[in-house]
Design a protein around this motif. Structure first.
Motif, PDB file in Angstrom:
ATOM      1  N   VAL A 237      -9.755  -4.266   4.091  1.00 53.66           N
ATOM      2  CA  VAL A 237     -10.026  -4.431   2.749  1.00 53.66           C
ATOM      3  C   VAL A 237      -8.210  -4.941   1.960  1.00 53.66           C
ATOM      4  O   VAL A 237      -8.883  -5.395   1.202  1.00 53.66           O
ATOM      5  CB  VAL A 237     -10.425  -3.157   1.967  1.00 53.66           C
ATOM      6  CG1 VAL A 237     -11.811  -2.298   2.946  1.00 53.66           C
ATOM      7  CG2 VAL A 237      -9.268  -2.188   2.358  1.00 53.66           C
ATOM      8  N   SER A 238      -7.790  -5.212   2.654  1.00 50.03           N
ATOM      9  CA  SER A 238      -6.209  -5.676   1.827  1.00 50.03           C
ATOM     10  C   SER A 238      -6.718  -7.599   1.743  1.00 50.03           C
ATOM     11  O   SER A 238      -7.121  -8.009   2.975  1.00 50.03           O
ATOM     12  CB  SER A 238      -4.610  -4.987   2.190  1.00 50.03           C
ATOM     13  OG  SER A 238      -5.160  -4.337   2.945  1.00 50.03           O
ATOM     14  N   PRO A 239      -6.004  -7.867   0.797  1.00 46.51           N
ATOM     15  CA  PRO A 239      -6.113  -9.604   0.594  1.00 46.51           C
ATOM     16  C   PRO A 239      -4.825  -9.637   2.873  1.00 46.51           C
ATOM     17  O   PRO A 239      -4.731  -8.740   2.915  1.00 46.51           O
ATOM     18  CB  PRO A 239      -5.565  -9.268  -0.609  1.00 46.51           C
ATOM     19  CG  PRO A 239      -5.351  -8.579  -1.107  1.00 46.51           C
ATOM     20  CD  PRO A 239      -5.674  -7.208  -0.448  1.00 46.51           C
ATOM     21  N   THR A 240      -5.223 -11.105   2.728  1.00 47.30           N
ATOM     22  CA  THR A 240      -5.052 -11.488   3.811  1.00 47.30           C
ATOM     23  C   THR A 240      -2.914 -11.551   3.498  1.00 47.30           C
ATOM     24  O   THR A 240      -2.774 -11.036   4.634  1.00 47.30           O
ATOM     25  CB  THR A 240      -5.114 -13.043   4.326  1.00 47.30           C
ATOM     26  OG1 THR A 240      -6.351 -12.735   4.652  1.00 47.30           O
ATOM     27  CG2 THR A 240      -4.326 -13.251   5.663  1.00 47.30           C
ATOM     28  N   SER A 241      -2.410 -11.445   2.678  1.00 45.07           N
ATOM     29  CA  SER A 241      -0.717 -11.758   3.036  1.00 45.07           C
ATOM     30  C   SER A 241      -0.599  -9.986   2.339  1.00 45.07           C
ATOM     31  O   SER A 241       0.719  -9.965   3.324  1.00 45.07           O
ATOM     32  CB  SER A 241      -0.276 -12.752   1.653  1.00 45.07           C
ATOM     33  OG  SER A 241      -1.324 -12.040  -0.083  1.00 45.07           O
ATOM     34  N   GLY A 343       0.592 -14.202  12.702  1.00 44.15           N
ATOM     35  CA  GLY A 343      -0.497 -15.345  12.802  1.00 44.15           C
ATOM     36  C   GLY A 343      -1.997 -15.875  12.714  1.00 44.15           C
ATOM     37  O   GLY A 343      -2.843 -16.030  11.956  1.00 44.15           O
ATOM     38  N   LEU A 344      -2.149 -14.374  13.550  1.00 49.26           N
ATOM     39  CA  LEU A 344      -3.812 -13.896  13.745  1.00 49.26           C
ATOM     40  C   LEU A 344      -3.915 -13.514  12.209  1.00 49.26           C
ATOM     41  O   LEU A 344      -5.423 -13.890  12.091  1.00 49.26           O
ATOM     42  CB  LEU A 344      -3.443 -12.658  14.936  1.00 49.26           C
ATOM     43  CG  LEU A 344      -3.820 -13.421  15.655  1.00 49.26           C
ATOM     44  CD1 LEU A 344      -3.507 -12.158  17.452  1.00 49.26           C
ATOM     45  CD2 LEU A 344      -4.862 -14.872  16.744  1.00 49.26           C
ATOM     46  N   PHE A 345      -3.057 -12.738  11.517  1.00 53.91           N
ATOM     47  CA  PHE A 345      -3.943 -12.555  10.573  1.00 53.91           C
ATOM     48  C   PHE A 345      -4.137 -13.793   9.226  1.00 53.91           C
ATOM     49  O   PHE A 345      -5.382 -13.531   8.381  1.00 53.91           O
ATOM     50  CB  PHE A 345      -2.750 -11.237   9.446  1.00 53.91           C
ATOM     51  CG  PHE A 345      -3.989  -9.950   9.673  1.00 53.91           C
ATOM     52  CD1 PHE A 345      -4.638  -9.431   9.591  1.00 53.91           C
ATOM     53  CD2 PHE A 345      -2.795  -8.584  10.662  1.00 53.91           C
ATOM     54  CE1 PHE A 345      -5.576  -8.360   9.205  1.00 53.91           C
ATOM     55  CE2 PHE A 345      -3.614  -7.718  10.604  1.00 53.91           C
ATOM     56  CZ  PHE A 345      -4.757  -7.335  10.186  1.00 53.91           C
ATOM     57  N   LEU A 346      -3.222 -14.488   9.684  1.00 46.96           N
ATOM     58  CA  LEU A 346      -3.573 -15.999   8.739  1.00 46.96           C
ATOM     59  C   LEU A 346      -4.148 -16.658   9.163  1.00 46.96           C
ATOM     60  O   LEU A 346      -5.272 -16.948   8.474  1.00 46.96           O
ATOM     61  CB  LEU A 346      -1.674 -16.902   8.608  1.00 46.96           C
ATOM     62  CG  LEU A 346      -0.502 -15.794   8.403  1.00 46.96           C
ATOM     63  CD1 LEU A 346       0.702 -16.752   8.448  1.00 46.96           C
ATOM     64  CD2 LEU A 346      -0.801 -15.918   7.083  1.00 46.96           C
ATOM     65  N   CYS A 347      -4.485 -17.015  10.486  1.00 48.69           N
ATOM     66  CA  CYS A 347      -5.659 -17.637  11.063  1.00 48.69           C
ATOM     67  C   CYS A 347      -6.998 -16.829   9.974  1.00 48.69           C
ATOM     68  O   CYS A 347      -7.951 -17.556   9.682  1.00 48.69           O
ATOM     69  CB  CYS A 347      -5.882 -17.648  12.905  1.00 48.69           C
ATOM     70  SG  CYS A 347      -4.481 -18.491  12.833  1.00 48.69           S
ATOM     71  N   ALA A 348      -7.021 -15.289  10.515  1.00 47.09           N
ATOM     72  CA  ALA A 348      -8.271 -14.598   9.650  1.00 47.09           C
ATOM     73  C   ALA A 348      -8.860 -14.907   8.370  1.00 47.09           C
ATOM     74  O   ALA A 348      -9.503 -15.059   7.499  1.00 47.09           O
ATOM     75  CB  ALA A 348      -8.168 -13.174   9.928  1.00 47.09           C
ATOM     76  N   GLY A 349      -7.379 -15.296   7.961  1.00 50.66           N
ATOM     77  CA  GLY A 349      -7.304 -15.520   6.806  1.00 50.66           C
ATOM     78  C   GLY A 349      -7.843 -16.480   6.088  1.00 50.66           C
ATOM     79  O   GLY A 349      -8.569 -16.879   4.969  1.00 50.66           O
ATOM     80  N   ILE A 350      -8.261 -17.372   7.141  1.00 53.05           N
ATOM     81  CA  ILE A 350      -8.485 -18.747   6.511  1.00 53.05           C
ATOM     82  C   ILE A 350      -9.669 -19.097   6.374  1.00 53.05           C
ATOM     83  O   ILE A 350      -9.847 -19.493   6.537  1.00 53.05           O
ATOM     84  CB  ILE A 350      -7.299 -19.822   7.520  1.00 53.05           C
ATOM     85  CG1 ILE A 350      -5.952 -20.047   7.071  1.00 53.05           C
ATOM     86  CG2 ILE A 350      -7.774 -21.576   7.640  1.00 53.05           C
ATOM     87  CD1 ILE A 350      -5.259 -21.463   8.430  1.00 53.05           C
ATOM     88  N   LEU A 351      -9.921 -17.925   8.092  1.00 60.16           N
ATOM     89  CA  LEU A 351     -11.775 -17.878   8.341  1.00 60.16           C
ATOM     90  C   LEU A 351     -12.533 -17.044   7.468  1.00 60.16           C
ATOM     91  O   LEU A 351     -13.645 -17.913   6.208  1.00 60.16           O
ATOM     92  CB  LEU A 351     -11.744 -17.260   8.999  1.00 60.16           C
ATOM     93  CG  LEU A 351     -11.723 -18.221  10.821  1.00 60.16           C
ATOM     94  CD1 LEU A 351     -11.737 -17.385  11.643  1.00 60.16           C
ATOM     95  CD2 LEU A 351     -12.135 -19.140  10.726  1.00 60.16           C
ATOM     96  N   LYS A 447     -14.799  -9.941  -0.470  1.00 58.31           N
ATOM     97  CA  LYS A 447     -14.967 -11.747  -1.366  1.00 58.31           C
ATOM     98  C   LYS A 447     -13.367 -12.741  -0.487  1.00 58.31           C
ATOM     99  O   LYS A 447     -12.441 -11.406  -0.860  1.00 58.31           O
ATOM    100  CB  LYS A 447     -14.821 -11.367  -2.684  1.00 58.31           C
ATOM    101  CG  LYS A 447     -15.984 -10.515  -2.522  1.00 58.31           C
ATOM    102  CD  LYS A 447     -17.077 -11.197  -3.120  1.00 58.31           C
ATOM    103  CE  LYS A 447     -18.098 -11.117  -4.323  1.00 58.31           C
ATOM    104  NZ  LYS A 447     -18.768 -10.055  -3.241  1.00 58.31           N
ATOM    105  N   PRO A 448     -13.600 -13.609  -1.440  1.00 57.12           N
ATOM    106  CA  PRO A 448     -11.917 -14.385  -0.370  1.00 57.12           C
ATOM    107  C   PRO A 448     -11.008 -13.888  -1.567  1.00 57.12           C
ATOM    108  O   PRO A 448     -11.720 -13.774  -2.666  1.00 57.12           O
ATOM    109  CB  PRO A 448     -12.832 -15.526  -0.382  1.00 57.12           C
ATOM    110  CG  PRO A 448     -14.227 -16.129  -1.370  1.00 57.12           C
ATOM    111  CD  PRO A 448     -14.502 -14.342  -0.487  1.00 57.12           C
ATOM    112  N   GLU A 449      -9.776 -14.554  -1.516  1.00 55.55           N
ATOM    113  CA  GLU A 449      -8.881 -14.159  -2.783  1.00 55.55           C
ATOM    114  C   GLU A 449      -8.690 -15.582  -3.395  1.00 55.55           C
ATOM    115  O   GLU A 449      -8.204 -15.077  -4.724  1.00 55.55           O
ATOM    116  CB  GLU A 449      -8.131 -14.083  -1.951  1.00 55.55           C
ATOM    117  CG  GLU A 449      -7.453 -12.656  -1.063  1.00 55.55           C
ATOM    118  CD  GLU A 449      -6.977 -13.000   0.637  1.00 55.55           C
ATOM    119  OE1 GLU A 449      -6.393 -14.408   1.168  1.00 55.55           O
ATOM    120  OE2 GLU A 449      -7.617 -12.372   1.169  1.00 55.55           O
ATOM    121  N   THR A 450      -9.298 -16.637  -3.699  1.00 60.18           N
ATOM    122  CA  THR A 450      -9.096 -17.097  -3.970  1.00 60.18           C
ATOM    123  C   THR A 450     -10.302 -17.741  -4.730  1.00 60.18           C
ATOM    124  O   THR A 450     -11.430 -17.265  -4.464  1.00 60.18           O
ATOM    125  CB  THR A 450      -8.447 -18.246  -4.079  1.00 60.18           C
ATOM    126  OG1 THR A 450      -9.484 -19.121  -2.417  1.00 60.18           O
ATOM    127  CG2 THR A 450      -6.937 -18.594  -3.528  1.00 60.18           C
TER     128      THR A 450
END
Lengths: 593, 89, 117, 257
Positions: A237-241, A343-351, A447-450
């Protein structure tokens, strides 16, 4: 010589000022200041890491130098292991802040102060040489983490996750404090070196009880079975960063806390006993358990969270071996894993940013449009499997050099977690096979972060992911890495050197040799990568193989009774925590008395 | 003297800790929490820790129960508003 | 009356278990938070007990000659930190409870299980 | 897991944990026989070296002042977390909008308290403020200190709320200055530490000359740090209270014709 105090004080001051002036400071200045501060921390901790290869130094706050054998104040011990982890924390924070440039508009200016406090706490935790100070930074880290975890307050799920996280970790902190009180009463000291000297050779019930409570506290943070239940809830549930920091460094710092305490306080007490095997067994169980759960998950962030549990289990195993080579391998492994996982979490964040969901079935085939993300994701999957060419394999080869039998555990954990990530890759980015089973956990909405999510990926968002995955590959081919790790491990294990540093101000570190790749590592790494690819393809294309041979997809779908344990109820988690603590205590008493 | 007081107070604290976690009604529990905080503060005074006792009085017996009450009030308030919105007027 | 040797330590252990029991049996999130403060208070009792000295004065030399026997000031400083930690954790947890109630409409941990499996 | 299963599981764990705890505690020095050297050494040194009479404050704000710095930031991040969690919803979409709790418009509760109670509470308000400030600045001499004083100061506006002087209450607690003071207090602590660095000493070394023991200005940075902590704690608790009450306050305002 730059003061080590800056590692903590500068991020704290910037955080406080950003918090005080949050209504006045425009967003881009806050972004810039935060990135610069984290970058400054990175530079400073790298400087100290380089310095620690030759000399480890101690820094006394308030100028309160020890009188005789008694430490009056609080000291930072700038040794290789601590500085290395502080550098990793700063690097990941910098990248996370770059990724979240202009994100979290709804957080009302509270996001940056919390991130910087989190960074300061992690840096301080890594290099502190005082037992109670470690507790303070543990709590500071936790408080900032709880708040960051509940950042998305529009749905109930993040709040439930943050609540579970906060309750379990607070209980852990209080157990730790109990252990600290017991040790203080036994020795009348809070400095790690002083406690270690006072306790040397003593292993009665008091020392054992203190060991059990302190270790339980740290292992909750390190998410070892059965203390691990909070981690997937918090990560999903946390934001990607924030996930980047949780998975990449915070959990590993929990383990590092246990290591630091063991190396300084308890090493002299338990020398010659089988206590380290507690960590080996816990780690092995956690590694296999986490890998199985990881393969069964279909929520991307939860899947990555379970892989973190599995890999932290491997790290715990390496710690339990307690030899220089294993600890050197562990150092490389922690850094490499942090980079790949980030890196993987950042990719998941982009998805998430692009498609506004984290569910594997819902994402099926939709990733074809993201040409930039796909290779990063597949490389990350191979990296988790510790394939040849990734620094994880280098670290692993040093660990299994000591204990060849551990190769089996590394194989299961690496192959299954890598296969899970590759399976997601094949389904999402290539649209291979079918969409996969829909399970309850995958339906958790996110929900996305932006606010401008859904249609545009800021090119800046790719930079951190590229740096992470690329960095992990580059590290594998840099021979100096093993040299740094070897020297850090040697001075970390050497309690006499540590105590000498604390009382004499500095210790000279003998230079370590660079080992680079170990030959047998190539073979194991290659086999593991092949297994990961094979299992993932097998799972994705399960309809095309005979029914008898569909076991990867059974593993994917039929973990129901085990997954029920992950119940989302904080009461359950605390009950498990108590049981874990009792088991640890029983085992420790049985091994020593 | 200190020993008698201390043993008695500790026994009282041990009993009220159990009573506190066995109280299911949250409003009652807040009152009990305030009482429990005062007991702890008293114990700190008896055992020669006036600094901590002051902090405990201000925090444990006042600030904590206050925060709990505020949280409960806010939840009740939200519930009342939700009910009012549901009513067809 | 003599000071019973291990009595306060056993009380601290008892309070710790009471608090954990409260968390485990809890049916209300606020109840759970209060139980957590009980867990915390066990560390107060323990710290206070280990720093106490029979016949010692409070470590405040305002009306005391400097050679007087005092109880340990270190544990008291640690307890002050402990008090602050307690308050802040409770404030944060209560905010989560309030928000979870506003979003999820429940205060029971049994109904707040959005994350399972 | 069913509730009964959970309780049984806990019972097993608690038995083991309690056993470990008690077994360990049996080896502790008997109650009342403190023997550690650390506390005794500090109790002796603090009076001579730091010119403080309350040694607990010497430990909190000087010998182990770095712990307290961490502790202040635990409070800071918790307050930030509370503000983050309880922020008004509208704000989620557009972050740049001002989120002030509304102007302190004039409104009053209809069912008022008796005037005696109101007068009395308002009078205590003054005492609370003075007592809080006194406590925050005299920590080095007598029990008390920045933290305790700060909490008392934060309780002062609550007295106004109880006296149903809601207007004054809201005017105080919703002021942007409170938020500024909270951050500034926390930053101030760290900046005092940095001042020592700038002078070439270690972080948080005392840089202010020491006065006569027993005097308010006797102990150098301790008083300054204590004041910073007091400001931060007072502002922090005020912010927490305001965040909980914000919704109720704004509703009260709307209901007023």
């Amino acid at each position: 010589m730059p003061s080590p105090a800056l590692l903590v004080s500068v991020p704290l001051i910037v955080a406080a000022l950003l918090g005080a002036l949050r209504r006045l400071i425009p967003r881009w200045i806050a972004d810039l200041l935060a990135v610069l501060t984290a970058g400054g921390n990175l530079g400073l901790s790298c400087w100290w890491l380089a310095h620690a290869l030759e000399r480890t130094e101690v820094y006394w706050f308030g100028g309160w130098f020890p009188r005789g054998r008694m430490a009056l104040g609080i000291g930072f011990t700038m040794d290789g292991y601590g500085c290395g982890l502080a550098a990793l924390a700063a690097l990941l924070t910098t990248l996370a802040l770059i990724y979240s440039w202009k994100h979290m508009e709804g957080a009302g200016g509270h996001y940056h102060p919390l991130m910087l406090v989190f960074l300061a706490a992690m840096s301080g935790f890594a290099v502190s040489g005082d037992l109670f100070n470690i507790f303070v930074f543990f709590e500071l880290m936790s408080t900032a983490a709880f708040a960051l975890c509940g950042l998305k307050t529009r749905e109930p799920a993040p709040l439930a996750g943050a609540f579970n996280f906060a309750v379990t970790n607070s209980v852990a902190a209080f157990l730790m404090l109990t252990g600290i009180a017991l040790l203080y009463s036994a020795t009348g000291a809070l400095n790690l070196a002083q406690i270690g000297l006072a306790l040397a050779g003593r292993h009665d019930r008091l020392v054992l009880a203190a060991f059990v409570f302190l270790t339980t506290g740290f292992l909750v943070k390190a998410a070892e079975v059965p203390f691990h239940f909070w981690l997937p809830d918090a990560h999903a549930v946390s934001p990607t960063s924030v996930c980047v920091l949780f998975s990449g460094i915070m959990v590993q710092l929990g383990l590092f806390g246990a290591m630091r305490i063991y190396a300084t306080v308890f090493q002299g007490c338990f020398a010659g006993t089988k206590i380290p095997w507690l960590f080996v067994v816990t780690g092995a169980v956690t590694a296999v358990w986490g890998a199985m759960m990881c393969f069964a998950e279909h929520h991307l962030k939860r899947l990555l969270a379970f892989s973190t549990i599995s890999h932290t289990g491997l790290m715990t195993l390496a710690f339990g071996l307690w030899t220089k080579a294993a600890l050197a391998g562990l150092f490389v492994y922690v850094v490499a894993h942090g980079l790949v996982k980030a890196g993987l979490f950042l990719c998941a964040g982009i998805l998430l940013h692009r498609f506004e969901t984290m569910s594997e079935p819902a994402l099926f085939g939709r990733g074809r449009a993201l040409r930039g993300t796909a290779p990063l994701w597949f490389l990350g999957g191979l990296g988790l499997a510790a394939a040849p060419g990734f620094a994880l394999a280098v670290g692993e080869s040093h660990v299994t050099d000591v204990a060849p039998w551990a190769e089996g555990i590394f194989f299961i954990a690496g192959a299954l977690t890598g296969a899970a990530v590759l399976r997601v890759g094949f389904r999402v980015f290539a649209g291979l096979g079918d969409a996969g089973p829909v399970d309850r956990a995958a339906r958790v909405d996110e929900k996305p972060e932006t606010t401008d999510a859904g249609w545009r990926v800021n090119p800046v968002q790719y930079v951190p992911a590229v740096v992470c995955i690329g960095g992990c590959i580059a590290l594998a081919f840099w021979k100096g890495m093993t040299q740094v790790a070897g020297s850090a491990a040697a001075s970390f294990m050497n309690f006499r050197g540590y105590a000498h540093m604390v009382y004499a101000g500095a210790t000279v570190i003998p230079a370590a040799e660079a080992h680079g790749w170990l030959a047998h590592g190539w073979l194991a790494a290659g086999l593991r990568a092949l297994a990961a690819v094979a299992i993932s393809l097998w799972a994705v294309l399960h309809l095309r193989v005979p029914r008898m041979l569909r076991w990867p997809s059974h593993l994917e779908g039929s973990m129901k009774p085990v997954r029920e344990l992950q119940s989302g109820h904080p009461g359950d988690y605390v009950a498990w925590l108590t049981v874990g603590c009792a088991v640890l205590g029983a085992a420790a008493f049985w091994l020593v008395l | 003297m200190t020993a008698v007081l201390g043993v008695g107070l500790l026994a009282l604290i041990a009993v009220s800790a159990l009573a506190l976690v066995r109280t299911d009604d949250v409003t009652c529990q807040t009152m009990a929490l305030s009482f429990y905080g005062l007991l702890l503060a008293l114990m700190f005074f008896v055992f020669r820790a006036p600094d901590v006792a002051l902090a405990q009085i201000t925090v444990g017996a006042i600030a904590l129960p206050l925060m709990v009450m505020l949280a409960i009030t806010r939840m009740k308030h939200r519930e009342a508003r939700r009910r009012k919105e549901k009513e067809p007027s | 009356m003599k000071f019973p040797a291990d009595y306060p330590y056993f009380v601290a252990a008892w309070i710790l278990l009471c608090g954990l029991y409260g968390i485990v049996r809890s049916k209300h999130l606020v109840h759970m938070v209060i139980s957590l403060t009980v867990v915390q208070s066990s560390t107060y009792v323990l710290l206070l007990a280990i720093g106490f000295r029979r016949g010692g004065y409070a470590p405040v030399f305002a009306g005391l000659h400097t050679g007087a026997r005092v109880v340990d000031p270190i544990v008291q400083a640690l307890m002050l930190t402990d008090v602050v930690v307690e308050t802040t954790v409770v404030a944060l947890l209560l905010a989560m409870v309030v928000k979870a109630y506003e979003k999820g409409g429940t205060t029971s941990p049994d109904d707040l299980r959005f994350l399972r499996g | 897991m069913k509730r009964s299963h959970r309780l049984w599981l806990f019972a097993v764990g608690a038995l083991g944990m309690g056993f470990v705890y008690c077994a360990g505690a049996r080896n502790l020095p008997p109650w009342g026989q403190y023997r550690g050297p650390y506390g005794d050494a500090i109790a002796q040194l603090a009076v001579y070296e730091r010119h403080t009479t309350d040694t607990v404050n010497a430990v909190t704000y000087d010998y182990r002042g770095f712990d307290t710095l961490g502790e202040e930031f635990i409070l800071f991040s918790a307050v930030t977390g509370v503000m983050l969690l309880l922020r008004p919803e509208k704000q989620d979409s557009g972050g740049k909008r001002d989120e002030k709790g509304g102007n302190p418009a004039s409104f009053r509760d209809r069912a008022a308290l008796s005037e005696t109670v109101q007068m009395f509470t308002t009078a205590i308000f003054g005492f609370a403020v003075i007592f809080g400030i006194y406590m925050a600045t005299h920590g080095q001499l007598t029990p008390g200190g920045g933290f305790q004083g700060g909490v008392i100061l934060a309780a002062a506006p609550m007295l106004l709320y109880i006296a149903e002087n809601t207007e004054a209450f809201q005017r105080i607690v919703s002021h942007p200055l409170v938020e500024f003071l909270e951050g500034a207090g926390a930053a101030g602590y760290a900046l005092i530490g940095m001042a020592a660095l700038a002078m070439g000493a270690a972080f948080l070394t005392n840089v202010i000359p020491l006065g006569t023991t027993g005097d308010v200005f006797s102990s150098g940075t301790i008083a300054a740090i204590s004041a910073c902590v007091g400001v931060e704690v007072a502002a922090g608790f005020t912010l927490i209270i305001f965040e909980y009450l914000r919704e109720i306050l704004s509703q009260k305002k709307n209901e007023e014709p």
